[in-house]
Every structure is written in C-alpha cells, then in structure tokens.
Design a protein around this motif. Structure first.
Motif, PDB file in Angstrom:
ATOM      1  N   HIS A   1      -8.549  -7.405   3.192  1.00 52.43           N
ATOM      2  CA  HIS A   1      -7.326  -8.059   3.664  1.00 52.43           C
ATOM      3  C   HIS A   1      -7.518  -9.585   3.695  1.00 52.43           C
ATOM      4  CE1 HIS A   1      -3.553  -8.303   5.844  1.00 52.43           C
ATOM      5  NE2 HIS A   1      -4.139  -9.172   6.641  1.00 52.43           N
ATOM      6  N   TYR A   2      -8.632 -10.030   4.269  1.00 49.63           N
ATOM      7  CA  TYR A   2      -8.918 -11.470   4.334  1.00 49.63           C
ATOM      8  C   TYR A   2      -9.106 -12.032   2.918  1.00 49.63           C
ATOM      9  CZ  TYR A   2     -11.514 -15.801   5.064  1.00 49.63           C
ATOM     10  OH  TYR A   2     -11.939 -17.108   5.001  1.00 49.63           O
TER      11      TYR A   2
ATOM     12  N   GLN B   1     -18.832 -12.821  11.567  1.00 48.23           N
ATOM     13  CA  GLN B   1     -17.691 -11.910  11.474  1.00 48.23           C
ATOM     14  C   GLN B   1     -18.134 -10.448  11.584  1.00 48.23           C
ATOM     15  OE1 GLN B   1     -14.461 -13.376  11.235  1.00 48.23           O
ATOM     16  NE2 GLN B   1     -15.898 -14.981  11.845  1.00 48.23           N
TER      17      GLN B   1
ATOM     18  N   LYS C   1     -10.001 -11.666  11.209  1.00 43.43           N
ATOM     19  CA  LYS C   1      -9.092 -10.515  11.372  1.00 43.43           C
ATOM     20  C   LYS C   1      -7.775 -10.937  12.037  1.00 43.43           C
ATOM     21  CE  LYS C   1     -11.966  -7.721  13.700  1.00 43.43           C
ATOM     22  NZ  LYS C   1     -13.245  -8.460  13.707  1.00 43.43           N
ATOM     23  N   THR C   2      -7.823 -12.022  12.821  1.00 42.32           N
ATOM     24  CA  THR C   2      -6.614 -12.397  13.567  1.00 42.32           C
ATOM     25  C   THR C   2      -6.084 -13.777  13.161  1.00 42.32           C
ATOM     26  OG1 THR C   2      -8.027 -13.281  15.321  1.00 42.32           O
ATOM     27  CG2 THR C   2      -7.246 -11.019  15.591  1.00 42.32           C
TER      28      THR C   2
ATOM     29  N   LEU D   1     -16.663  -7.020  10.476  1.00 38.97           N
ATOM     30  CA  LEU D   1     -15.571  -6.539   9.638  1.00 38.97           C
ATOM     31  C   LEU D   1     -15.780  -5.108   9.157  1.00 38.97           C
ATOM     32  CD1 LEU D   1     -15.144  -9.581   7.176  1.00 38.97           C
ATOM     33  CD2 LEU D   1     -14.052  -9.261   9.397  1.00 38.97           C
ATOM     34  N   GLU D   2     -14.678  -4.367   9.096  1.00 41.20           N
ATOM     35  CA  GLU D   2     -14.627  -3.126   8.322  1.00 41.20           C
ATOM     36  C   GLU D   2     -14.257  -3.530   6.898  1.00 41.20           C
ATOM     37  OE1 GLU D   2     -15.381  -0.219   9.622  1.00 41.20           O
ATOM     38  OE2 GLU D   2     -15.564  -1.022  11.662  1.00 41.20           O
TER      39      GLU D   2
ATOM     40  N   ASP E   1     -11.990 -15.713  14.050  1.00 46.75           N
ATOM     41  CA  ASP E   1     -12.098 -14.299  13.709  1.00 46.75           C
ATOM     42  C   ASP E   1     -11.103 -14.097  12.574  1.00 46.75           C
ATOM     43  OD1 ASP E   1     -11.927 -11.592  13.436  1.00 46.75           O
ATOM     44  OD2 ASP E   1     -11.607 -11.169  15.572  1.00 46.75           O
TER      45      ASP E   1
ATOM     46  N   GLN F   1     -11.767  -2.703   5.050  1.00 49.10           N
ATOM     47  CA  GLN F   1     -10.361  -3.084   4.877  1.00 49.10           C
ATOM     48  C   GLN F   1     -10.087  -4.491   5.442  1.00 49.10           C
ATOM     49  OE1 GLN F   1      -8.225  -1.715   2.866  1.00 49.10           O
ATOM     50  NE2 GLN F   1      -9.761  -0.139   2.421  1.00 49.10           N
ATOM     51  N   ASP F   2     -10.788  -4.856   6.491  1.00 49.05           N
ATOM     52  CA  ASP F   2     -10.629  -6.223   7.036  1.00 49.05           C
ATOM     53  C   ASP F   2     -11.079  -7.251   6.000  1.00 49.05           C
ATOM     54  OD1 ASP F   2      -9.990  -5.149   9.583  1.00 49.05           O
ATOM     55  OD2 ASP F   2     -12.122  -5.075  10.122  1.00 49.05           O
TER      56      ASP F   2
END
Ligand SMILES: O=C(O)CCC(=O)C(=O)O
Ligand SMILES: [Fe+2]
Length: 285
Positions: free
Chosen positions: A56-57, A47, A22-23, A49-50, A20, A52-53
């Motif tokens: 960020h990734y 995945q 996100k984490t 995802l929003e 994932d 922003q996720d």
C-alpha cells in the motif's frame, strides 16, 4: 511523534524518522516524496509492516509490478520479491545468485525494460550482525563530472540494454525467459520530475552503444564506468530491522556489499515501481 527529515550523505540520501507509513496522509507524504526526489535515496526507519502495508505504501510512489525473476517472487504475492530466501540448496550449498544478488557491480534496476523501473523499495525483515550494507551513488553527479566533449558526444545517443547484458543470460531468470531482447534508452537521461540530467548507465546490462562499432562501444562503456561513482556523491546504508529504503533508478546507482556471514539471515521484501505512464493515467481517469 515529530517527523524529522535529515540529510545522510553529500548530494544523496535522506532519512525520515517519526512517521508511521501505515497512517501517513497525503499532506504528510508530500514532503517525504519531495525529499526523495531531491536526494535520490530515502530511508524511513522503524516501521512495523505486514506485506499489504508495504504494498500500500509502495503504491504511493507508482504502480508496483512483478519482477521478471519469477523464482524469487513471493508465491502468493508476485509483486513482492523475496531477497535472501532459499540461499542454500537441498545439499546445503550456498546459492551465489541469491546470496550475492545485486553485489556483482554498480547498477540501476530495470534498464532491460522498455519502461525501466522508476524506483525499487526494500523493507528489512532480518539484518545480519555484520556486513550486508547497500551502497548508493548519484547519477546526476556522474553526468556533471563528464568532460564537456563527452557530454556532447553522448547527446542523443542510445544504449541497448538487456537483462544479462554482455554476458548473455542471468542465473535468476527461468529458462524460457533467458532470451531477452535488448531495449533502447538515452545514455543522458533527463529526469521526468526534476528536469535534471543524469548518466543513465549500467555496465552489467548495457549490450552496446548504438551507432558505434564494437571497439568504440566497448571503449565508451569502459570510460563511462569510470564516471559513475563520484566520491562526494555516495551514501552507504547500514540496515536496521524495520528500515524501508527506496531508490530512484532514474538518477542513481546501487550495489549490495554481498559480504555478510552467509549462515546469518539477511531478508528483505522488495518491490519494483513503475512510472505512471500516460496510458496508466488515462486508464485511472
Ligand atoms: O540487497 C541489496 O542490498 C540490494 C540488491 C539489489 O540490487 C536490488 O534489490 O535491486
Ligand atoms: Fe539492484
């Protein structure tokens, strides 16, 4: 969850499952980044995802920059380009520039920039019932396939690239952005991270080859086009919703198949990722 990294095509393409993003921590990301460097195209499946996720990734790979096609940027988040949105105009006519974006030929993204995009990353939000694949090919293999005299001929030779290439402008650019000045890049490019040489070439964006007359430049461009795609160095991505795919523009080519039923949705978020240049690194310190 078990992280699995699996090769996809010969010399190109690797798939990661069981993560994932996100984490993902730095030690989890390191082998994924290395696999991407080794195989040019990285697919992460499944995945949720929003926006922003996804941003960020994406920033783990480098700074995310807005794409020059302003009309296809997300209105609130300019770093996100929307692919497959507003395909039909008010009269219901299919806008080919949107429907067939990236399908006009094999290319690398951002050759028209002084600092070309290091990578492009897509996240699949909607996938059509058939068609709509993305095709990839390895630029190291293209370089390796060049005959020795051609390698020598091209050593240190620069190409001039612009957004519209030899056609002039592009329908995806706003009017005031059409007048694009060419930039120069070596045709044989040493990858800054792997140290490997690749054929850095884009027939749709190259204007000419520096130091040749028009006829010689045209002949070289036609010749190089013939080396881009090596049969044992291709990967064809069949999209699933929730896929993230990132490609390395420094050493690969891609094109959209552009063949899905137009009345169906095929929607991606897309980011352009730059290298951390010396200035960016200094600014961050
Ligand atoms: O939509 C695709 O399959 C790829 C389009 C493309 O060339 C790009 O996003 O750079
Ligand atoms: Fe592209």
């Amino acid at each position: 969850m078990m992280v699995e990294i699996r090769r996809m095509g010969p010399q190109i393409g690797v798939e990661v499952t069981g993560v994932d993003v996100k984490t993902l921590d730095d030690s989890g990301f390191a082998p994924i980044y290395q696999a991407w460097l080794d195989y040019n195209i990285l697919v992460v499946r499944g995945q949720e995802l929003e926006m922003q996720d996804f941003l960020h990734y994406s920033r783990r790979f480098g700074p995310v920059v807005p794409h020059p096609s302003k009309s296809t940027r997300h209105p609130e988040t300019p770093e996100i380009t929307m692919l497959g949105i507003n395909k039909f105009d008010a009269d219901g006519n299919l806008n080919d520039a949107i429907y067939r974006r990236g399908a006009e030929g094999w290319h690398t993204d951002g050759a028209y920039n002084q600092q070309p995009f290091k990578a492009t990353q897509l996240y699949a939000l909607a996938v059509p019932s058939r068609g709509g694949d993305t095709l990839f090919a390895n630029g190291y293999a293209a370089y390796d396939a060049l005959p020795e005299p051609l390698k020598r001929r091209l050593d240190g030779v620069m190409g001039a690239f612009s957004y519209g290439g030899r056609r002039g402008g592009s329908p995806l650019l706003d009017k005031q952005d059409q007048d694009w000045r060419p930039v120069f890049h070596p045709i044989i490019r040493t990858h800054p991270e792997t140290g490997r040489k690749s054929l850095y070439f884009d027939p749709g964006k190259i204007v000419d080859i520096v130091g040749c007359d028009r006829a010689e430049s045209d002949a070289l461009i036609a010749k190089l086009k013939g080396y881009m795609i090596q049969p044992d160095a291709e990967y064809r991505h069949k999209w699933r919703k929730g896929d993230i795919v990132i490609w390395d523009n420094r050493c690969s080519y891609h094109k959209a198949a552009g063949d899905y039923p137009p009345e169906e949705d095929r929607i991606h978020w897309r980011v352009s990722i730059n290298d951390y240049g010396v200035e960016a690194r200094e600014a961050a310190e």
